[in-house]
Design a protein around this motif. Structure first.
Motif, mmCIF file in Angstrom:
data_model
loop_
_atom_site.group_PDB
_atom_site.id
_atom_site.type_symbol
_atom_site.label_atom_id
_atom_site.label_comp_id
_atom_site.label_asym_id
_atom_site.label_seq_id
_atom_site.Cartn_x
_atom_site.Cartn_y
_atom_site.Cartn_z
ATOM 1 N N LEU A 25 -4.529 -27.379 22.012
ATOM 2 C CA LEU A 25 -5.263 -27.573 20.788
ATOM 3 C C LEU A 25 -5.163 -26.139 20.206
ATOM 4 C CD1 LEU A 25 -6.688 -29.419 18.704
ATOM 5 C CD2 LEU A 25 -8.796 -28.687 19.669
ATOM 6 N N ILE A 26 -5.681 -25.007 21.069
ATOM 7 C CA ILE A 26 -5.946 -23.928 20.461
ATOM 8 C C ILE A 26 -4.692 -23.365 20.238
ATOM 9 C CG2 ILE A 26 -6.641 -21.518 21.195
ATOM 10 C CD1 ILE A 26 -9.089 -23.593 20.689
ATOM 11 N N SER A 27 -3.717 -23.676 21.172
ATOM 12 C CA SER A 27 -2.237 -23.171 20.877
ATOM 13 C C SER A 27 -1.581 -23.489 19.515
ATOM 14 C CB SER A 27 -1.623 -23.533 22.058
ATOM 15 O OG SER A 27 -0.023 -23.431 21.932
ATOM 16 N N ALA A 28 -1.922 -24.970 19.288
ATOM 17 C CA ALA A 28 -1.561 -25.354 18.151
ATOM 18 C C ALA A 28 -2.113 -24.661 17.047
ATOM 19 C CB ALA A 28 -1.974 -27.093 17.955
ATOM 20 N N ILE A 29 -3.380 -24.480 16.839
ATOM 21 C CA ILE A 29 -4.121 -23.940 16.040
ATOM 22 C C ILE A 29 -3.574 -22.246 15.663
ATOM 23 C CG2 ILE A 29 -6.283 -22.889 14.974
ATOM 24 C CD1 ILE A 29 -7.579 -25.251 16.402
ATOM 25 N N GLY A 30 -3.437 -21.723 16.722
ATOM 26 C CA GLY A 30 -2.929 -20.346 16.605
ATOM 27 C C GLY A 30 -1.375 -20.404 16.418
ATOM 28 N N ALA A 31 -0.435 -21.351 16.669
ATOM 29 C CA ALA A 31 0.945 -21.259 15.964
ATOM 30 C C ALA A 31 0.751 -21.629 14.456
ATOM 31 C CB ALA A 31 1.654 -22.485 16.466
ATOM 32 N N SER A 32 -0.217 -22.551 14.058
ATOM 33 C CA SER A 32 -0.418 -22.666 12.630
ATOM 34 C C SER A 32 -0.807 -21.553 11.920
ATOM 35 C CB SER A 32 -1.481 -23.753 12.428
ATOM 36 O OG SER A 32 -1.777 -23.911 11.275
ATOM 37 N N PHE A 33 -1.913 -20.612 12.488
ATOM 38 C CA PHE A 33 -2.131 -19.322 11.689
ATOM 39 C C PHE A 33 -1.116 -18.563 11.582
ATOM 40 C CE2 PHE A 33 -6.903 -19.358 12.840
ATOM 41 C CZ PHE A 33 -7.102 -20.249 11.862
ATOM 42 N N PHE A 34 -0.256 -18.488 12.775
ATOM 43 C CA PHE A 34 0.992 -17.570 12.886
ATOM 44 C C PHE A 34 1.788 -17.761 11.793
ATOM 45 C CE2 PHE A 34 4.908 -16.614 14.201
ATOM 46 C CZ PHE A 34 5.049 -15.097 14.334
ATOM 47 N N LEU A 35 2.197 -19.345 11.723
ATOM 48 C CA LEU A 35 3.321 -19.544 10.866
ATOM 49 C C LEU A 35 2.961 -19.557 9.227
ATOM 50 C CD1 LEU A 35 4.592 -22.809 12.587
ATOM 51 C CD2 LEU A 35 5.792 -20.689 12.452
ATOM 52 N N TYR A 36 1.724 -19.618 9.021
ATOM 53 C CA TYR A 36 1.563 -19.869 7.415
ATOM 54 C C TYR A 36 1.225 -18.406 7.017
ATOM 55 C CZ TYR A 36 -3.923 -19.651 7.285
ATOM 56 O OH TYR A 36 -5.235 -19.542 7.170
ATOM 57 N N ASN A 37 0.723 -17.272 8.045
ATOM 58 C CA ASN A 37 0.676 -15.991 7.651
ATOM 59 C C ASN A 37 1.988 -15.430 7.506
ATOM 60 O OD1 ASN A 37 -2.221 -15.133 7.099
ATOM 61 N ND2 ASN A 37 -2.624 -15.994 9.082
ATOM 62 N N LEU A 38 2.898 -15.753 8.533
ATOM 63 C CA LEU A 38 4.071 -15.285 8.324
ATOM 64 C C LEU A 38 4.913 -15.704 6.994
ATOM 65 C CD1 LEU A 38 6.526 -13.928 10.104
ATOM 66 C CD2 LEU A 38 7.289 -16.253 10.480
ATOM 67 N N ALA A 39 4.681 -17.012 6.715
ATOM 68 C CA ALA A 39 5.115 -17.427 5.618
ATOM 69 C C ALA A 39 4.831 -16.627 4.227
ATOM 70 C CB ALA A 39 4.947 -19.008 5.230
#
Lengths: 390, 306
Positions: B110-124
């Protein structure tokens, strides 16, 4: 063995920290200006986030004023610039303000640019005795919260809200108005003023609150059409006004539509395309590209940033110059407190208007200007109250 | 509410609901095979939107003729599906597989998913800018037909048709193909499935890709309906997740039903209670249903796909 393991954990951390510090803005005041004292003027506003276009217009105005003041060479000190990015959000505002306050060289802040961040950071600036002179935060409540260092360099939303109401009631002769706010500090405040004034004028009001980033504006656009309203007000920012405008067009709502300064940006037209045509936009700001006295500013701005000045660029330029003028009279032993006192009692004739502040830090004049989207550009119409009466 | 008004709000409700349904399927599919919520799915959706936006912006002429318009829409669909699929594939490889290999507890995923989500939208946000961007003008979004007085635009029709085709296609895939059998087997009992010769890693990876294809297309359709921005995944993502839970998480038809229902609730909420109650109304329905059917409308047993 332990060392190796330590190294393995530490290395990525160090690399990460280095990368992060490389990202943050480097200090560039050099200090080599013949050993002159350096003062920093900070700006707090949205440099990232959905409303960053508005924030950057102002930042450019501040930067230009500082650059020109330094270039004139007659100041007993050198000015430099410090950016505080609050992304336009109340959550990030205290951290941005604190960073500015903790910088000893900062003598004044231009901003915060938006109302909700101002509400969140006003107390911090007050405690630090650091002047926070906003070129744009217009929620009327801000000067009633007891902030002691907050000054407003524009008429508050009573001017825009009242102007919209007057225009729809008198010029459009609307009997029913569909009023939409975006649930932000800014939108709700503005809508409240407009609603009160409309009701006073005997106009029926249908008030909807539509939160920012609503996934689909079709339903509320349909509600606007079905309400039988003969005028519409949107109090919010362009990122939401644009999809709303599109859906209003699809729903076949063809009555006069008016939005406030948060929508008054080129981006609104880019995003909404044809659907933005004919929208009326208000602003307590004048059009820097049209007003005669501002030609030189516009040319300098274009030369520096390769774009036209946007909403509040000239106002940000003005308030920065106001601060610089006051700082000049204090010379090299200015303190934050002394400057605050000077600025509070200043009477300064800027490019856009005359700047004064009452004892609460409020801007005493009440004027707003009307713009209209005409063939894909925002055309300046003039003083909204004059237009409403004509 | 007059009958005329009813149709007025039904049309956008169905269109929005269909979109939620397609996103919800992405959540539910992954839940079915892994019993975990892929919170980065909203970013799959967002990147689908950006992928199609970028390609279409470079392709679209000023005034596309009708056949060109159709072609452009098809390009948008394909590109967004590919972007969504690729993002989901990458997510599974980077954020989930290493954890799965090491038998990490569910919470870590779950944490990994949330981290990936933060990473991806900030990257975008960094790559494409923080301002919203409009989809290029692919066609004149005219009203094509009226249903009992309610106007139906091309975009709404497109949303509905694409969503329906994808849902039917997915239903066939899950129920009629070998891969579908693998997905169902894995959902019912991962251990037995792997003993019976189901290649667990491959099925999981493909499940992510299928969810990603759908999510990416939903991103394109959403962008077409409004605009594209780096935070566009957040609200629809939450709603679609709620839709998946409402329908019975892990159940594909349930996700479709849940999405449709929430779209309708959000739309009819406007004339009944006012737009400001949009999310409140949706979640009141969610909680109401879960009180009586804790496993969701079609959820028989939690964790059973289709």
């Amino acid at each position: 063995m332990l060392h190796r393991r330590l190294l393995r954990t530490a290395a990525p951390l160090i690399v990460g920290a280095l990368a992060l510090s490389a990202c943050s803005k480097s200090d560039d005041d050099a200090g080599s200006d013949g050993g002159k004292k350096v003062y920093r003027i900070a700006y707090q506003g949205p440099l990232t986030g959905e409303s960053s276009a508005l924030g950057v217009h102002m930042e450019n105005g501040v930067k230009l004023a500082i650059k020109q003041a330094n270039a004139r060479g007659d100041l007993p000190f050198t000015l430099s610039y410090a950016a505080g990015d609050d992304a336009g959000s109340a959550d990030q505002s205290p951290a941005a303000a604190q960073k500015i306050i903790d910088d000893d060289k900062v003598i004044a802040t231009i901003g915060p640019a938006f109302s909700a961040p101002t509400k969140a950071a006003g107390e911090l600036y007050s405690q630090a005795g650091l002047v926070a002179l906003t070129p744009s935060a217009s929620s009327p409540a801000l000067t009633t919260l007891g902030f002691t260092s907050f000054l407003r360099g524009i008429p508050n939303d009573d001017a825009q809200g009242g102007g919209m109401a007057a225009y729809l009631a008198r010029k459009v002769k609307a009997r029913k108005v569909f009023l939409v706010d975006d649930k932000t500090e800014y939108g709700v405040g503005l809508a409240g003023v407009a609603e009160a004034d409309l009701k006073k004028a005997g106009v029926q009001v249908v008030h909807e609150s539509v939160p920012q980033k609503t996934p689909d504006y079709t339903a509320v656009a349909t509600a606007a059409r079905n309400s039988g309203a003969d005028g519409l007000i949107y109090a919010g920012f362009y990122a939401d006004a644009a999809p709303f405008a599109k859906k209003l067009k699809e729903a076949g709502f063809d009555k006069p539509k008016i939005a406030s300064d948060g929508t008054n940006d080129r981006k609104f037209i880019d995003l909404a395309g044809d659907a933005s045509e004919g929208w009326l936009l208000t602003c307590p700001c004048v059009d820097a590209t049209v007003e005669p006295g501002i030609k030189k500013f516009t040319e300098d701005y274009r030369a520096e940033f390769k774009v036209d000045p946007g909403t509040y660029s000239a106002e940000a330029f003005d308030v920065t110059n106001l601060v610089i003028e006051q700082l000049r009279t204090l010379g090299t032993d200015a303190t934050r407190e002394a400057l605050l006192d000077k600025v509070r009692h200043a009477d300064y004739k800027g490019l856009t208007k005359r700047f004064r502040f009452d004892d609460k830090g409020e801007f005493p004049d009440r004027t707003a200007f009307l713009y209209r989207v005409e063939s894909g550009r925002i055309a300046y119409q003039g003083n909204i109250l004059t237009l409403a009466a004509s | 509410m007059s009958p005329h008004e009813f149709w007025d709000y039904l049309v956008p409700g169905v269109a929005l609901g269909a979109l939620y349904a397609v996103i919800a399927i992405g959540y539910t599919l992954v839940y079915g095979v892994l019993q975990l919520i892929n919170f980065a799915h909203s970013e799959v959706f967002m990147l689908g939107g950006f992928g199609s936006l970028i390609v279409l912006t470079s392709l679209t002429p000023a005034h596309p003729s009708a056949p060109i318009s159709v072609l452009l829409v098809l390009v948008g669909l394909v590109v967004s599906a590919l972007c969504g699929g690729a993002t989901a594939y990458g997510l599974e490889k980077v954020a989930y597989r290493p954890l799965r290999r090491r038998g990490a507890p569910k919470l870590v995923f779950l944490i990994s998913a949330i981290g990936a989500s933060f990473f991806l939208y900030n990257l975008a946000g960094k790559l494409f800018g923080r301002d919203p961007l409009p989809m290029p003008h692919l066609y004149d979004n005219n009203v094509v037909l009226t249903v009992f007085g309610a106007r139906v635009t091309i975009t709404q029709l497109l949303l509905l048709v694409c969503a329906l085709l994808m849902m039917v296609g997915l239903d066939l895939l899950v129920n009629r193909t070998r891969l579908g059998a693998g997905i169902r087997a894995l959902a019912q009992d991962p251990e037995t499935a792997s003993l019976m010769g189901v290649d667990t890693d491959r099925v999981i990876s493909r499940t992510f890709v299928i969810g990603g294809l759908l999510g990416g297309v939903a991103g394109f359709l959403f962008g077409l309906n409004t605009q594209v921005s780096f935070t566009m995944g957040f609200n629809p993502g939450i709603t679609a997740f709620a839709a998946a839970v409402l329908g019975g998480v892990g159940n594909i038809r349930g996700a479709m039903l849940g999405g449709l229902l929430l779209g309708l609730v959000e739309s009819f909420n406007v004339p009944l209670f006012g737009e400001e109650w949009r999310y409140v109304a949706a979640f009141v329905v969610l909680v109401g249903v879960l009180m009586f059917r804790p496993a969701g409308i079609l959820g028989v047993k939690i964790g059973r796909a289709a």
